[in-house]
Design an enzyme around this catalytic site. Structure first.
Site, PDB file in Angstrom:
ATOM      1  N   TYR A   1      -1.117  -0.494  10.464  1.00  0.00           N
ATOM      2  CA  TYR A   1      -1.141  -1.088   9.065  1.00  0.00           C
ATOM      3  C   TYR A   1      -0.081  -0.395   8.321  1.00  0.00           C
ATOM      4  CZ  TYR A   1      -3.560  -1.765   4.607  1.00  0.00           C
ATOM      5  OH  TYR A   1      -3.523  -2.199   2.836  1.00  0.00           O
TER       6      TYR A   1
ATOM      7  N   SER B   1       0.995  -1.170  -0.016  1.00  0.00           N
ATOM      8  CA  SER B   1       0.174  -0.086   0.042  1.00  0.00           C
ATOM      9  C   SER B   1       0.697   1.283   0.011  1.00  0.00           C
ATOM     10  CB  SER B   1      -0.876   0.036   1.209  1.00  0.00           C
ATOM     11  OG  SER B   1      -1.511   1.171   1.500  1.00  0.00           O
TER      12      SER B   1
HETATM   13  P1  NAP Z   1     -10.388  -7.370   2.264  1.00  0.00           P
HETATM   14  O1  NAP Z   1     -11.582  -7.714   1.390  1.00  0.00           O
HETATM   15  O2  NAP Z   1     -10.673  -7.477   3.844  1.00  0.00           O
HETATM   16  O3  NAP Z   1      -9.833  -9.085   2.392  1.00  0.00           O
HETATM   17  C1  NAP Z   1      -8.815  -9.664   3.113  1.00  0.00           C
HETATM   18  C2  NAP Z   1      -8.690 -11.008   2.705  1.00  0.00           C
HETATM   19  O4  NAP Z   1      -7.530 -11.517   3.490  1.00  0.00           O
HETATM   20  C3  NAP Z   1      -9.806 -11.827   3.030  1.00  0.00           C
HETATM   21  O5  NAP Z   1      -9.975 -12.975   2.037  1.00  0.00           O
HETATM   22  C4  NAP Z   1      -9.404 -12.511   4.391  1.00  0.00           C
HETATM   23  O6  NAP Z   1      -9.983 -13.792   4.445  1.00  0.00           O
HETATM   24  C5  NAP Z   1      -7.957 -12.634   4.225  1.00  0.00           C
HETATM   25  N1  NAP Z   1      -7.122 -12.633   5.288  1.00  0.00           N
HETATM   26  C6  NAP Z   1      -6.774 -11.973   6.285  1.00  0.00           C
HETATM   27  N2  NAP Z   1      -6.368 -12.605   7.481  1.00  0.00           N
HETATM   28  C7  NAP Z   1      -6.101 -13.875   6.918  1.00  0.00           C
HETATM   29  C8  NAP Z   1      -5.277 -14.866   7.522  1.00  0.00           C
HETATM   30  N3  NAP Z   1      -4.767 -14.816   8.808  1.00  0.00           N
HETATM   31  N4  NAP Z   1      -5.053 -15.965   6.743  1.00  0.00           N
HETATM   32  C9  NAP Z   1      -5.523 -16.032   5.630  1.00  0.00           C
HETATM   33  N5  NAP Z   1      -6.446 -15.065   4.839  1.00  0.00           N
HETATM   34  C10 NAP Z   1      -6.611 -13.842   5.741  1.00  0.00           C
HETATM   35  O7  NAP Z   1      -9.494  -6.578   2.116  1.00  0.00           O
HETATM   36  P2  NAP Z   1      -8.842  -6.417   0.498  1.00  0.00           P
HETATM   37  O8  NAP Z   1      -9.139  -4.783   0.543  1.00  0.00           O
HETATM   38  O9  NAP Z   1      -9.034  -7.333  -0.537  1.00  0.00           O
HETATM   39  O10 NAP Z   1      -7.281  -6.512   0.638  1.00  0.00           O
HETATM   40  C11 NAP Z   1      -6.363  -7.459   0.185  1.00  0.00           C
HETATM   41  C12 NAP Z   1      -4.932  -6.982   0.367  1.00  0.00           C
HETATM   42  O11 NAP Z   1      -5.061  -5.379  -0.656  1.00  0.00           O
HETATM   43  C13 NAP Z   1      -4.533  -6.476   1.813  1.00  0.00           C
HETATM   44  O12 NAP Z   1      -3.093  -6.938   1.850  1.00  0.00           O
HETATM   45  C14 NAP Z   1      -4.593  -5.198   1.859  1.00  0.00           C
HETATM   46  O13 NAP Z   1      -3.793  -4.628   2.869  1.00  0.00           O
HETATM   47  C15 NAP Z   1      -4.260  -4.639   0.294  1.00  0.00           C
HETATM   48  N6  NAP Z   1      -4.752  -3.252   0.047  1.00  0.00           N
HETATM   49  C16 NAP Z   1      -5.982  -3.027   0.157  1.00  0.00           C
HETATM   50  C17 NAP Z   1      -6.575  -1.616  -0.376  1.00  0.00           C
HETATM   51  C18 NAP Z   1      -7.731  -1.276  -0.218  1.00  0.00           C
HETATM   52  O14 NAP Z   1      -7.951  -0.143  -0.587  1.00  0.00           O
HETATM   53  N7  NAP Z   1      -8.764  -2.222  -0.245  1.00  0.00           N
HETATM   54  C19 NAP Z   1      -5.401  -0.675  -0.590  1.00  0.00           C
HETATM   55  C20 NAP Z   1      -4.027  -1.229  -0.570  1.00  0.00           C
HETATM   56  C21 NAP Z   1      -3.513  -2.355  -0.203  1.00  0.00           C
HETATM   57  P3  NAP Z   1     -11.267 -13.775   5.442  1.00  0.00           P
HETATM   58  O15 NAP Z   1     -12.459 -13.673   4.510  1.00  0.00           O
HETATM   59  O16 NAP Z   1     -11.227 -15.161   6.044  1.00  0.00           O
HETATM   60  O17 NAP Z   1     -11.279 -12.801   6.573  1.00  0.00           O
END
Ligand code: NAP
Length: 241
Positions: A164, A140
């Protein structure tokens, strides 16, 4: 031609699910890792219903036995891995640094830093068996030290996610160290920043769609042999550390 095999962590929803879909649409066999079997198997069934090649592997990145079991399972099924996407992540601390608890800080690192490190280490032997291994750490812009250190940067001023942000800075260091270690092996390691994307993580307040957010990690996963290693990228190009 041999099929390309990818493993995506946290693939049952959000950006991880979309990364899986876009890779599969490019003809990649995608192994979708999820910590809840039902949700993971449902995501795989949805992919298969669209005609894509997908498999499920149970994975909780905070558990070393779970990570070791996932690596052994993929070794048993395929004997190698071409693409690893460390996508699983949490953002638990939407408070000023003065209100952040050490427990939330630690829990964030357990997933975003130690989780990605555990998975990378466990899967490296399988990636070394690939002709062109790729590791993508989903990071990020909030993890950029230079952006956060700029008092005139509006993102830095608004940023109330110390744990984070620190976790993504640490993840970027993991990218750099593994890229340096693997330079010359053909395995490329990069951080991919999706940008502020509407997912559960931010209660769908993000400005980008998951299709847009997944695009950079997917591009890095499919880098050609003359592509970069040891960098951070968004859809705007190279990102500052
Ligand atoms: P999200 O919708 O909250 O999804 C997060 C995913 O990570 C879910 O599938 C969750 O599984 C999984 N997860 C969390 N803890 C875990 C664990 N201990 N073992 C295995 N899986 C686990 O978030 P997202 O926005 O798609 O984020 C995906 C990535 O993109 C993250 O690394 C986040 O930091 C990064 N990111 C997001 C944004 C944004 O604006 N959304 C921006 C920059 C970077 P469960 O369903 O079981 O909880």
């Amino acid at each position: 031609m041999t099929e390309t095999i990818a493993f995506v962590t946290g693939a049952n929803r959000g950006i991880g699910r979309e990364i899986s879909r876009q890779l599969a649409a490019k003809g990649v066999l995608v192994i979708m890792g999820a910590r809840e079997r039902d949700r993971g198997e449902k995501a795989v069934a949805e992919m298969k219903a669209q005609g894509f090649s997908a498999e499920f592997v149970h994975l909780d990145v905070t558990s070393q036995p779970s990570v070791d079991h996932a690596a052994a399972e993929i070794e048993r099924r395929h004997g190698r891995l071409d693409i690893l996407v460390n996508n699983a992540g949490v953002a638990l601390d939407w408070v000023p640094a003065s209100e952040l608890t050490a427990d939330a800080f630690q829990e964030t690192f357990e997933t975003n830093v130690f989780g990605a490190f555990r998975v990378t280490r466990a899967f490296l032997p399988l990636l070394r068996k690939s002709k062109r291994g790729r590791i993508v750490n989903v990071s990020s812009r909030l993890g950029s030290l230079s952006i956060n250190a700029d008092p005139n940067n509006s993102l830095a001023v608004r940023n109330q996610l110390l744990a984070y942000s620190a976790s993504k800075a640490a993840l970027n260091m993991i990218t750099i160290h593994f890229a340096n270690l693997l330079r010359g092996t053909g395995i490329k390691v990069n951080s991919g920043n999706p940008g502020f994307t509407a997912t559960d993580m931010n209660r769908h307040t993000g400005k980008k769609t998951v299709e847009q957010g997944a695009a950079t990690p997917v591009r890095l996963a499919l880098l050609p042999d003359d592509g970069p290693t040891g960098g951070a990228f968004s859809d705007e190009g190279p990102e500052p550390w």
